[in-house]
Design an enzyme around this catalytic site. Structure first.
Site, PDB file in Angstrom:
ATOM      1  NE  ARG A   1      -4.652   0.408   9.300  1.00 52.43           N
ATOM      2  CZ  ARG A   1      -3.453  -0.069   9.009  1.00 52.43           C
ATOM      3  NH1 ARG A   1      -3.189  -1.330   9.192  1.00 52.43           N
ATOM      4  NH2 ARG A   1      -2.517   0.702   8.584  1.00 52.43           N
TER       5      ARG A   1
ATOM      6  NE  ARG B   1       8.157  -2.556   6.654  1.00 52.74           N
ATOM      7  CZ  ARG B   1       6.852  -2.347   6.600  1.00 52.74           C
ATOM      8  NH1 ARG B   1       6.338  -1.566   5.664  1.00 52.74           N
ATOM      9  NH2 ARG B   1       6.043  -2.927   7.470  1.00 52.74           N
TER      10      ARG B   1
ATOM     11  CE  LYS C   1      -2.078  -1.076   3.916  1.00 50.27           C
ATOM     12  NZ  LYS C   1      -1.345  -2.344   4.213  1.00 50.27           N
TER      13      LYS C   1
ATOM     14  NE  ARG D   1       1.994  -4.823  11.028  1.00 53.48           N
ATOM     15  CZ  ARG D   1       3.041  -4.690  10.199  1.00 53.48           C
ATOM     16  NH1 ARG D   1       4.191  -5.283  10.486  1.00 53.48           N
ATOM     17  NH2 ARG D   1       2.939  -3.963   9.125  1.00 53.48           N
TER      18      ARG D   1
ATOM     19  NE  ARG E   1       6.377  -0.561  10.233  1.00 59.66           N
ATOM     20  CZ  ARG E   1       5.352  -0.364   9.402  1.00 59.66           C
ATOM     21  NH1 ARG E   1       5.515   0.347   8.309  1.00 59.66           N
ATOM     22  NH2 ARG E   1       4.168  -0.883   9.664  1.00 59.66           N
TER      23      ARG E   1
HETATM   24  P1  AP5 Z   1       4.746  -1.491   1.979  1.00 56.89           P
HETATM   25  O1  AP5 Z   1       4.526  -0.744   0.717  1.00 56.89           O
HETATM   26  O2  AP5 Z   1       5.222  -0.757   3.176  1.00 56.89           O
HETATM   27  O3  AP5 Z   1       3.422  -2.304   2.327  1.00 56.89           O
HETATM   28  P2  AP5 Z   1       2.183  -1.844   3.174  1.00 56.89           P
HETATM   29  O4  AP5 Z   1       1.005  -2.574   2.630  1.00 56.89           O
HETATM   30  O5  AP5 Z   1       2.103  -0.363   3.229  1.00 56.89           O
HETATM   31  O6  AP5 Z   1       2.619  -2.480   4.553  1.00 56.89           O
HETATM   32  P3  AP5 Z   1       2.735  -1.841   5.984  1.00 56.89           P
HETATM   33  O7  AP5 Z   1       3.414  -2.862   6.822  1.00 56.89           O
HETATM   34  O8  AP5 Z   1       3.354  -0.490   5.952  1.00 56.89           O
HETATM   35  O9  AP5 Z   1       1.226  -1.702   6.265  1.00 56.89           O
HETATM   36  P4  AP5 Z   1       0.458  -1.782   7.592  1.00 56.89           P
HETATM   37  O10 AP5 Z   1      -0.897  -1.557   7.099  1.00 56.89           O
HETATM   38  O11 AP5 Z   1       0.614  -2.990   8.407  1.00 56.89           O
HETATM   39  O12 AP5 Z   1       1.195  -0.668   8.442  1.00 56.89           O
HETATM   40  P5  AP5 Z   1       0.881   0.869   8.667  1.00 56.89           P
HETATM   41  O13 AP5 Z   1       2.154   1.542   8.637  1.00 56.89           O
HETATM   42  O14 AP5 Z   1      -0.210   1.345   7.775  1.00 56.89           O
HETATM   43  O15 AP5 Z   1       5.722  -2.711   1.639  1.00 56.89           O
HETATM   44  C1  AP5 Z   1       6.211  -3.550   2.666  1.00 56.89           C
HETATM   45  C2  AP5 Z   1       7.614  -4.035   2.259  1.00 56.89           C
HETATM   46  O16 AP5 Z   1       7.495  -4.806   1.070  1.00 56.89           O
HETATM   47  C3  AP5 Z   1       8.566  -2.896   1.939  1.00 56.89           C
HETATM   48  O17 AP5 Z   1       9.841  -3.241   2.372  1.00 56.89           O
HETATM   49  C4  AP5 Z   1       8.532  -2.782   0.402  1.00 56.89           C
HETATM   50  O18 AP5 Z   1       9.746  -2.324  -0.136  1.00 56.89           O
HETATM   51  C5  AP5 Z   1       8.256  -4.220   0.014  1.00 56.89           C
HETATM   52  N1  AP5 Z   1       7.484  -4.306  -1.217  1.00 56.89           N
HETATM   53  C6  AP5 Z   1       6.393  -3.570  -1.554  1.00 56.89           C
HETATM   54  N2  AP5 Z   1       5.942  -3.941  -2.767  1.00 56.89           N
HETATM   55  C7  AP5 Z   1       6.767  -4.941  -3.185  1.00 56.89           C
HETATM   56  C8  AP5 Z   1       6.821  -5.740  -4.369  1.00 56.89           C
HETATM   57  N3  AP5 Z   1       5.921  -5.606  -5.368  1.00 56.89           N
HETATM   58  N4  AP5 Z   1       7.785  -6.665  -4.436  1.00 56.89           N
HETATM   59  C9  AP5 Z   1       8.703  -6.837  -3.445  1.00 56.89           C
HETATM   60  N5  AP5 Z   1       8.710  -6.099  -2.324  1.00 56.89           N
HETATM   61  C10 AP5 Z   1       7.750  -5.171  -2.198  1.00 56.89           C
HETATM   62  O19 AP5 Z   1       0.285   0.833  10.149  1.00 56.89           O
HETATM   63  C11 AP5 Z   1       1.098   0.473  11.233  1.00 56.89           C
HETATM   64  C12 AP5 Z   1       0.273   0.427  12.505  1.00 56.89           C
HETATM   65  O20 AP5 Z   1      -0.317   1.721  12.756  1.00 56.89           O
HETATM   66  C13 AP5 Z   1      -0.934  -0.531  12.472  1.00 56.89           C
HETATM   67  O21 AP5 Z   1      -0.550  -1.858  12.792  1.00 56.89           O
HETATM   68  C14 AP5 Z   1      -1.794   0.091  13.586  1.00 56.89           C
HETATM   69  O22 AP5 Z   1      -1.296  -0.202  14.855  1.00 56.89           O
HETATM   70  C15 AP5 Z   1      -1.610   1.593  13.348  1.00 56.89           C
HETATM   71  N6  AP5 Z   1      -2.609   2.142  12.437  1.00 56.89           N
HETATM   72  C16 AP5 Z   1      -2.376   2.691  11.209  1.00 56.89           C
HETATM   73  N7  AP5 Z   1      -3.536   3.076  10.656  1.00 56.89           N
HETATM   74  C17 AP5 Z   1      -4.523   2.769  11.545  1.00 56.89           C
HETATM   75  C18 AP5 Z   1      -5.923   2.905  11.523  1.00 56.89           C
HETATM   76  N8  AP5 Z   1      -6.568   3.430  10.467  1.00 56.89           N
HETATM   77  N9  AP5 Z   1      -6.608   2.467  12.592  1.00 56.89           N
HETATM   78  C19 AP5 Z   1      -5.986   1.948  13.668  1.00 56.89           C
HETATM   79  N10 AP5 Z   1      -4.656   1.768  13.752  1.00 56.89           N
HETATM   80  C20 AP5 Z   1      -3.922   2.179  12.690  1.00 56.89           C
END
Ligand code: AP5
Length: 212
Positions: free
Chosen positions: A87, A126, A13, A166, A155
Site C-alpha cells: 500500500r 457491510r 478485493k 481511508r 467494522r
Molecule cells: P470487500 O470485498 O471487502 O472490498 P475490499 O476492497 O476488500 O474492501 P476493504 O474495506 O476490506 O478493503 P480495505 O483495503 O480498506 O481494508 P483491509 O481490510 O484490507 O467488499 C466490501 C463490501 O462490498 C462487502 O460488504 C462486499 O460484500 C461488498 N461487495 C463486494 N463486491 C461487491 C459487488 N460487486 N457488488 C456489491 N457489493 C459488493 O484493511 C483494513 C486496514 O488495515 C487498513 O485501513 C489499514 O489500517 C490496515 N492495513 C491493511 N493492510 C495494510 C498494509 N499493507 N499497510 C498498512 N496498513 C494496512
C-alpha cells in the site's frame, strides 16, 4: 499464479480474492484480515495496529512487511493473491526485492476500478459477525435470521468519517502504485462494478488472457 489484487477500500478485493481461493486454489493473503485477527487476539501486533486501523490510517510499513513475507513463504512462494499489500512505495519496493530474491516474480496486478459513490455505499452497508468474522452486506447478503442480531456489527473503520479518511489515504499513499506496476507491465484493469459474479467473470477473463 502470483497476484496482487489492488484497489480502493470497498473495491471488492477481499470478495474477489476469496473467490480466487475457493474456486481456483489461489490462496488469499489479506493483511487486513491478519491484522484484525491479531487485534481480536490482542497480540502485540494487534495492540500496535488497532489505533491506526480504527482511524482509517495505514499501519506502519515495518509492521506489515514481515507478516506479508511470512505468509508468502508459507505458501511456498506460489499460488497466492495479495489482498491489501503493498500500500506504499516502501512496501512495493520491499515486495519486489523479496520476490526477486526468491526468483518468484508477480504474474499480474489486478486493479479493481469502482467509482467512489459505489465504494461508499458498499462499505457503509457491510456488516460483520463479531465472533466469527463472517462478512455480510445489508443489500445482497444479509445475516440469516438464525444469527443473533446483537452479534452483527459494523467494522470499526466502516463509520462514514473513517471511510472518507481511508479513501483519502488510498488516493495519497496507495493509488500511485498503479503507475509503479504499469511501468513493469503488470497492471491489468478490471471493471469492478456490477454483481459479484459478473465481476468475477471479468477477473477470470483477465487472468485467462495473460500471456505468461
Ligand atoms: P470487500 O470485498 O471487502 O472490498 P475490499 O476492497 O476488500 O474492501 P476493504 O474495506 O476490506 O478493503 P480495505 O483495503 O480498506 O481494508 P483491509 O481490510 O484490507 O467488499 C466490501 C463490501 O462490498 C462487502 O460488504 C462486499 O460484500 C461488498 N461487495 C463486494 N463486491 C461487491 C459487488 N460487486 N457488488 C456489491 N457489493 C459488493 O484493511 C483494513 C486496514 O488495515 C487498513 O485501513 C489499514 O489500517 C490496515 N492495513 C491493511 N493492510 C495494510 C498494509 N499493507 N499497510 C498498512 N496498513 C494496512
Amino acid at each position: 499464479m502470483r497476484l496482487i489484487i489492488f484497489g480502493p477500500p470497498g473495491a471488492g478485493k477481499g470478495t474477489q480474492a476469496g473467490l480466487l481461493e475457493t474456486r481456483h486454489g489461489i490462496t488469499q493473503i489479506s493483511t487486513g484480515d491478519i491484522l484484525r485477527d491479531a487485534m481480536a487476539q490482542e497480540t502485540d501486533l494487534g495492540k500496535k495496529a488497532k489505533s491506526y486501523i480504527d482511524a482509517g490510517e495505514l499501519v506502519p510499513d515495518a509492521l506489515v512487511r514481515d507478516l506479508s513475507e511470512q505468509a508468502i513463504a508459507d505458501e511456498g512462494h506460489d499460488d497466492f493473491v495479495l489482498d491489501g499489500y503493498p500500500r506504499t512505495d516502501q512496501q512495493a519496493e520491499w515486495l519486489t526485492a523479496f520476490l526477486e530474491s526468491n526468483d518468484t516474480p508477480l504474474d499480474a496486478v489486478l486493479s479493481m476500478e469502482v467509482p467512489d459513490d459505489v465504494l461508499v455505499r458498499r462499505l457503509s452497508r457491510r456488516r460483520v459477525h463479531e465472533e466469527t468474522g463472517e462478512t455480510y452486506h445489508l443489500d445482497h447478503d444479509p445475516p440469516p435470521d438464525d444469527v443473533d442480531a446483537d452479534l452483527i456489527v459494523q467494522r470499526s473503520d466502516d463509520e462514514p468519517e473513517t471511510i472518507q479518511n481511508r479513501l483519502d489515504v488510498y488516493r495519497e499513499e496507495t493509488e500511485p502504485l498503479a503507475a509503479y506496476y504499469e511501468e513493469r507491465g503488470l497492471l491489468v484493469s478490471v471493471d469492478g462494478t456490477g454483481e459479484i459474479e459478473e465481476v468475477f467473470g471479468r477477473v477470470e477473463a483477465a487472468l485467462g488472457a495473460l500471456d505468461r
